[in-house]
Enzyme design. Structure first.
Site, PDB file in Angstrom:
ATOM      1  N   SER A  62       0.845  -1.195   0.000  1.00  0.00           N
ATOM      2  CA  SER A  62       0.000   0.000   0.000  1.00  0.00           C
ATOM      3  C   SER A  62       0.880   1.244   0.000  1.00  0.00           C
ATOM      4  CB  SER A  62      -0.909   0.011   1.234  1.00  0.00           C
ATOM      5  OG  SER A  62      -0.155   0.192   2.419  1.00  0.00           O
ATOM      6  N   GLY A  65       2.167   1.464   3.420  1.00  0.00           N
ATOM      7  CA  GLY A  65       2.930   0.250   3.706  1.00  0.00           C
ATOM      8  C   GLY A  65       4.316   0.276   3.100  1.00  0.00           C
ATOM      9  N   SER A 135      -3.949  -0.948   7.554  1.00  0.00           N
ATOM     10  CA  SER A 135      -5.354  -0.775   7.171  1.00  0.00           C
ATOM     11  C   SER A 135      -5.543  -0.329   5.739  1.00  0.00           C
ATOM     12  CB  SER A 135      -6.035   0.240   8.098  1.00  0.00           C
ATOM     13  OG  SER A 135      -5.932  -0.132   9.430  1.00  0.00           O
ATOM     14  N   ALA A 136      -4.963  -1.027   4.795  1.00  0.00           N
ATOM     15  CA  ALA A 136      -5.104  -0.676   3.386  1.00  0.00           C
ATOM     16  C   ALA A 136      -6.161  -1.557   2.742  1.00  0.00           C
ATOM     17  CB  ALA A 136      -3.776  -0.843   2.662  1.00  0.00           C
ATOM     18  N   LYS A 219     -13.188   3.495   9.938  1.00  0.00           N
ATOM     19  CA  LYS A 219     -11.952   3.704  10.679  1.00  0.00           C
ATOM     20  C   LYS A 219     -12.211   3.796  12.182  1.00  0.00           C
ATOM     21  CE  LYS A 219      -9.034   3.818   7.249  1.00  0.00           C
ATOM     22  NZ  LYS A 219      -8.001   2.761   7.097  1.00  0.00           N
TER      23      LYS A 219
END
Length: 361
Positions: A62, A65, A135-136, A219
């Site tokens: 990501s 990431g 959290s991608a 989220k």
């Protein structure tokens, strides 16, 4: 089970790819040594303390990431990254060919593990001392933006990651990437609104549902689920709530999150809550928070480096992402709209930086 084909064939493919990364390490290492600059955001890395420690980064290809992967390698950590499918492997290979992956020196492992599979995540985390859950997500239906169903997927993924961490004896720390959108959405009809949005602020769930702010809802619920499991299972957790993540080609490399975050941009801008953070600085903040957890630092941290509070800045952002400026600026001339202040004081104190935002440092 969170693997593509059989576990053995996937691992053989990934091991071959890992060797190809190692083969170019010497070339990249020279480039790194020549181009490396002094890090002004982190204290010097304690090589005696954690050099070589194995960490895991979920969604390692990501936008965040990859930045986090490169920064952690620079600091001397060994890494294992999780990929979701064959497309992610090809994406990583292409990044390697373009020189976007830092020299690994044999310190990078790649493993396939779906965020929907607790057992696969547990295998990925085995032997690691810490996990960064970035959290991608992409829309599973192939639609643009971020749907209500994605918010539900986000929560389940958070629960799976935390459960896998709890099952893995070697895991000592987890850094969870949330979002500033989990903090800023307030119901203006409330009479007890505080003028400062800080690490203790949470978005109003009913308001998010009413306005269909699914990204903020996902989220927020995912972060709350992570905290619930961490408290129940005795895990050491820290969460980072970043503003709109920007940087080179961010609108092309991170389109779903960018579009989803900016839903309601007019309101954020009008209330003084539209902020951004450079992806490299966000990666540095993740590493700093992780290291500080050794000294019992914990909780939530808001992360931004600039608040967009002028018409010219809003127009420039709209131009960057190819969006009509009215979608961001809106009717910002209404002086009766309540203004808030964003505070990242907690993170700035941890990183020994002046308050408010990095760009003022």
């Amino acid at each position: 089970m969170g693997v593509l084909g059989t576990w053995e064939s996937s691992m053989a493919d990934l091991e071959a790819f890992r060797r190809s990364l190692v083969a170019i390490a010497a070339i990249h290492r020279r480039k790194d040594d020549e181009g490396r600059k002094t890090n002004t955001f982190l204290p010097p890395f304690d090589h005696h303390d954690e050099k070589g420690t194995l960490l895991c980064v979920t969604s390692g290809v990501s936008y965040l990431g990859l930045a986090l992967l490169n920064h952690l390698l620079l600091l001397g950590y060994s890494l294992r990254i999780t990929l979701d499918n064959q497309e992610d492997i090809e994406k990583l290979r292409e990044m390697e060919r373009r020189g976007e992956v830092r020299a690994t020196e044999g310190r990078l492992q790649v493993i396939m593990a779906k965020l929907s599979d607790v057992d696969g995540l547990e295998k990925a985390f085995e032997g690691c001392r810490g996990v960064f859950h970035t959290s991608a997500f992409t829309d599973p239906a192939g639609l643009s933006g971020y749907t209500k169903s994605m918010a539900e997927i986000e929560v389940r993924a958070a629960e799976n990651v935390m459960e896998a961490c709890a099952r893995t004896p070697s895991i000592k720390r987890c850094v969870f990437t949330s979002s500033l959108s989990a903090c800023v959405w307030q119901d203006n009809a409330q009479s007890d609104l505080k003028p400062v949005i800080s690490h203790g602020s949470w978005s109003n769930e009913s308001f998010c549902i009413e306005k269909k702010l699914w990204y903020a809802l996902g989220k927020m619920r995912a972060e709350k689920a992570a905290w619930r499991i961490a408290n129940e299972r005795g895990l050491k957790l820290t969460t980072i709530c970043p503003a709109l993540v920007t940087g080179p080609e961010f609108c092309h490399r991170n389109p779903t999150a960018t579009i989803a975050y900016l839903k309601g941009a007019q309101e954020m801008y009008s209330h003084g809550l539209l902020a951004r953070v450079d992806v490299t600085k966000l990666a540095e903040a993740h590493a700093c928070v992780f290291k500080a957890m050794n000294n019992n630092a914990s909780g939530r941290y808001i992360c931004f480096d600039h608040v967009i509070d002028s018409l010219s800045e809003a127009e420039n952002l709209a131009k960057e992402i190819g969006m009509p400026k009215e979608k961001i600026c809106g009717d910002a001339s209404n002086n009766s709209i309540q203004r808030f202040e964003l505070s990242n004081e907690k993170l700035c104190r941890l990183m020994s930086r002046p308050l408010r935002c990095y760009s003022e440092c």
